[in-house]
Design a protein around this motif. Structure first.
Motif, PDB file in Angstrom:
ATOM      1  N   LEU A   1     -11.864 -68.942  41.287  1.00 55.54           N
ATOM      2  CA  LEU A   1     -12.731 -67.602  40.850  1.00 55.54           C
ATOM      3  C   LEU A   1     -11.483 -66.610  40.647  1.00 55.54           C
ATOM      4  O   LEU A   1     -11.681 -65.708  39.803  1.00 55.54           O
ATOM      5  N   LEU A   2     -10.567 -66.491  41.680  1.00 56.13           N
ATOM      6  CA  LEU A   2      -9.617 -65.678  41.642  1.00 56.13           C
ATOM      7  C   LEU A   2      -8.710 -65.603  40.425  1.00 56.13           C
ATOM      8  O   LEU A   2      -8.548 -64.600  39.876  1.00 56.13           O
ATOM      9  N   ILE A   3      -8.315 -66.872  40.140  1.00 56.77           N
ATOM     10  CA  ILE A   3      -7.535 -67.070  38.885  1.00 56.77           C
ATOM     11  C   ILE A   3      -8.364 -66.497  37.751  1.00 56.77           C
ATOM     12  O   ILE A   3      -7.627 -65.686  36.784  1.00 56.77           O
ATOM     13  N   LEU A   4      -9.589 -66.768  37.634  1.00 51.74           N
ATOM     14  CA  LEU A   4     -10.375 -66.391  36.411  1.00 51.74           C
ATOM     15  C   LEU A   4     -10.348 -65.049  36.418  1.00 51.74           C
ATOM     16  O   LEU A   4     -10.351 -64.354  35.365  1.00 51.74           O
TER      17      LEU A   4
ATOM     18  N   ALA B   1      -9.068 -59.840  33.739  1.00 49.55           N
ATOM     19  CA  ALA B   1      -8.545 -58.760  33.812  1.00 49.55           C
ATOM     20  C   ALA B   1      -7.490 -58.353  32.945  1.00 49.55           C
ATOM     21  O   ALA B   1      -7.169 -57.401  32.156  1.00 49.55           O
ATOM     22  N   ILE B   2      -6.621 -59.045  32.813  1.00 52.48           N
ATOM     23  CA  ILE B   2      -5.372 -59.211  31.826  1.00 52.48           C
ATOM     24  C   ILE B   2      -5.821 -59.236  30.324  1.00 52.48           C
ATOM     25  O   ILE B   2      -5.345 -58.514  29.492  1.00 52.48           O
ATOM     26  N   SER B   3      -6.835 -59.911  30.106  1.00 51.34           N
ATOM     27  CA  SER B   3      -7.468 -60.022  28.770  1.00 51.34           C
ATOM     28  C   SER B   3      -8.089 -58.661  28.202  1.00 51.34           C
ATOM     29  O   SER B   3      -7.915 -58.357  27.246  1.00 51.34           O
TER      30      SER B   3
ATOM     31  N   LEU C   1      -4.194 -68.952  29.719  1.00 48.19           N
ATOM     32  CA  LEU C   1      -3.709 -70.093  30.643  1.00 48.19           C
ATOM     33  C   LEU C   1      -4.455 -69.982  32.180  1.00 48.19           C
ATOM     34  O   LEU C   1      -4.942 -70.790  32.887  1.00 48.19           O
ATOM     35  N   ALA C   2      -4.467 -68.399  32.651  1.00 45.40           N
ATOM     36  CA  ALA C   2      -5.149 -68.294  33.811  1.00 45.40           C
ATOM     37  C   ALA C   2      -6.684 -68.702  33.636  1.00 45.40           C
ATOM     38  O   ALA C   2      -7.262 -69.081  34.644  1.00 45.40           O
TER      39      ALA C   2
ATOM     40  N   GLN D   1       1.622 -60.308  23.328  1.00 43.48           N
ATOM     41  CA  GLN D   1       1.649 -61.740  23.180  1.00 43.48           C
ATOM     42  C   GLN D   1       1.824 -62.440  24.596  1.00 43.48           C
ATOM     43  O   GLN D   1       0.886 -63.453  24.835  1.00 43.48           O
ATOM     44  N   GLN D   2       2.422 -62.166  25.339  1.00 40.00           N
ATOM     45  CA  GLN D   2       2.768 -62.492  26.718  1.00 40.00           C
ATOM     46  C   GLN D   2       1.408 -62.526  27.451  1.00 40.00           C
ATOM     47  O   GLN D   2       1.119 -63.355  28.296  1.00 40.00           O
ATOM     48  N   GLN D   3       0.864 -61.283  27.316  1.00 43.25           N
ATOM     49  CA  GLN D   3      -0.230 -61.034  28.044  1.00 43.25           C
ATOM     50  C   GLN D   3      -1.390 -62.000  27.770  1.00 43.25           C
ATOM     51  O   GLN D   3      -2.281 -62.407  28.455  1.00 43.25           O
ATOM     52  N   THR D   4      -1.630 -62.235  26.304  1.00 44.05           N
ATOM     53  CA  THR D   4      -2.558 -63.094  25.701  1.00 44.05           C
ATOM     54  C   THR D   4      -2.488 -64.543  26.358  1.00 44.05           C
ATOM     55  O   THR D   4      -3.275 -65.243  26.661  1.00 44.05           O
ATOM     56  N   THR D   5      -1.082 -65.087  26.214  1.00 47.36           N
ATOM     57  CA  THR D   5      -0.695 -66.118  26.661  1.00 47.36           C
ATOM     58  C   THR D   5      -1.265 -66.519  28.449  1.00 47.36           C
ATOM     59  O   THR D   5      -1.540 -67.520  28.528  1.00 47.36           O
TER      60      THR D   5
END
Length: 256
Positions: A25-28, A33-35, A72-73, A64-68
């Motif tokens: 849940l934390l990683i999700l 949040a990043i997306s 992954l998260a 690009q890095q944020q999307t990647t």
């Protein structure tokens, strides 16, 4: 009926399930949040600055890095949440599958013994009716056997959503039984090299009382939990397991 249960194993896997669920849940949440942040700053292409002075962390992530990282998260978080569901269904939810089997078989005399997580297989009942491998399932809706597969149906879109995100699938009981039968046979032969292992009986036990079962053609007994005890008792009135063999078998198995 005697109950032999590996409580230490249950407690350990309960903790694993809880940890996996919380971490997932934390990683999700981090990935989500990043997306969201990436979408909000898409037009300006403003990089994401991550600083943590305590450990000397200083990152600048472009779009690009944020999307990647967010993808992954979300993937890792989803996998961990599924691991949490797997362990939670078996070791956290009350009553647990082993407790539901105990309740279904309550009333069998002391010639019977049920073993939970004490052997290479999860649930084994041994008594005058022979050796039984029990595979509990708590799926709701309708369980049918068609085209050589067990399938879960019904429940509408809400149930479909729960099956994907919050419930463990029905899986392949036939393959699970094949694996567990081989493992149990090896285990018993190691314990009693000269013992002639009787045929191991198998039952797919549906512990959800509201589930409809349509599986008369299934190669493996598929039965609601409330009917399991009656079937076991009837099996004991046939050939069953002779008392001498039963006692020899019990003597080498885990004790309470």
């Amino acid at each position: 009926m005697k109950i032999i249960r590996n409580d230490r194993y249950i407690k350990r896997n309960n903790r694993i399930g809880q940890f996996a669920s919380l971490l997932g849940l934390l990683i999700l949440a981090i990935g989500f949040a990043i997306s969201i942040r990436s979408l909000a700053t898409f037009e300006t292409a403003k990089p994401l600055e991550i600083k943590w002075d305590a450990i000397g962390l200083n990152l600048s992530l472009d779009q690009q890095q944020q999307t990647t990282i967010s993808m992954l998260a979300l993937l890792i978080g989803f996998i961990l949440s599924q691991v949490g569901i797997f362990f939670g269904n078996r070791f956290s939810r009350r009553p647990r599958p082993d407790e539901l089997l105990d309740a279904a078989l309550k009333g069998l005399d002391d010639r019977y013994a049920i073993f939970h997580y004490t052997m290479p297989v999860s649930h084994v009942l041994i008594g005058p009716s022979g050796i039984w491998l029990l595979l509990p399932r708590h799926q709701s809706g309708k369980i049918v056997y068609e085209k050589k597969r067990w399938r879960q149906k019904g429940g509408g879109p809400i149930q479909a959503y729960l099956r994907f995100f919050a419930q463990e699938g029905l899986g392949r009981p036939d393959l699970e039984f094949e694996t567990e039968t081989a493992a149990l046979t090896r285990y018993l032969k190691n314990k009693l090299p000269d013992f002639e292992i009787p045929e191991i009986q198998k039952a797919l036990v549906i512990t959800n009382e509201r589930t409809e079962i349509i599986a008369d053609d299934a190669p493996i007994l598929t039965v609601p939990a409330k009917k399991l005890k009656e079937i076991i008792r009837k099996a004991g009135k046939g050939k069953g397991l002779p008392p001498a063999k039963l006692e020899a078998l019990k003597a080498v198995l885990p004790q309470p």
